[in-house]
Design a protein around this motif. Structure first.
Motif: not given
Length: 78
Positions: A12-13, A49-52, A73-75
């Motif tokens: 998520e981050v 753009e928020s964490r959740k 893919d990076y996330a």
């Protein structure tokens, strides 16, 4: 070095960071990105753009349209 430890990032981050990174890379404001994605309010975009954030496939495809080089893919590989 020996003192550096690799740590996995919460997906998520990582996703929120990647959305912000690509927006800044393309030199766009949040307002411009929200407008290009078709959001009625900037708040809807800011949530990405928020964490959740819990994006749908529709939202991810909208991100791909305005940021063609965006990759989740990076996330998800963190």
């Amino acid at each position: 070095t020996k003192g550096v430890v690799e740590v996995a990032v919460d997906p998520e981050v990582a996703f929120a960071f990647m959305v912000r990174y690509y927006r800044l890379k393309h030199r766009m404001t949040q307002q411009e990105a929200a407008k290009k994605m078709g959001f009625n309010t900037i708040y809807s975009y800011q949530r990405l753009e928020s964490r959740k954030c819990n994006p749908t496939l529709r939202v991810i495809s909208m991100l791909k349209k305005i940021f063609p080089d965006f990759s989740i893919d990076y996330a998800v590989s963190c």
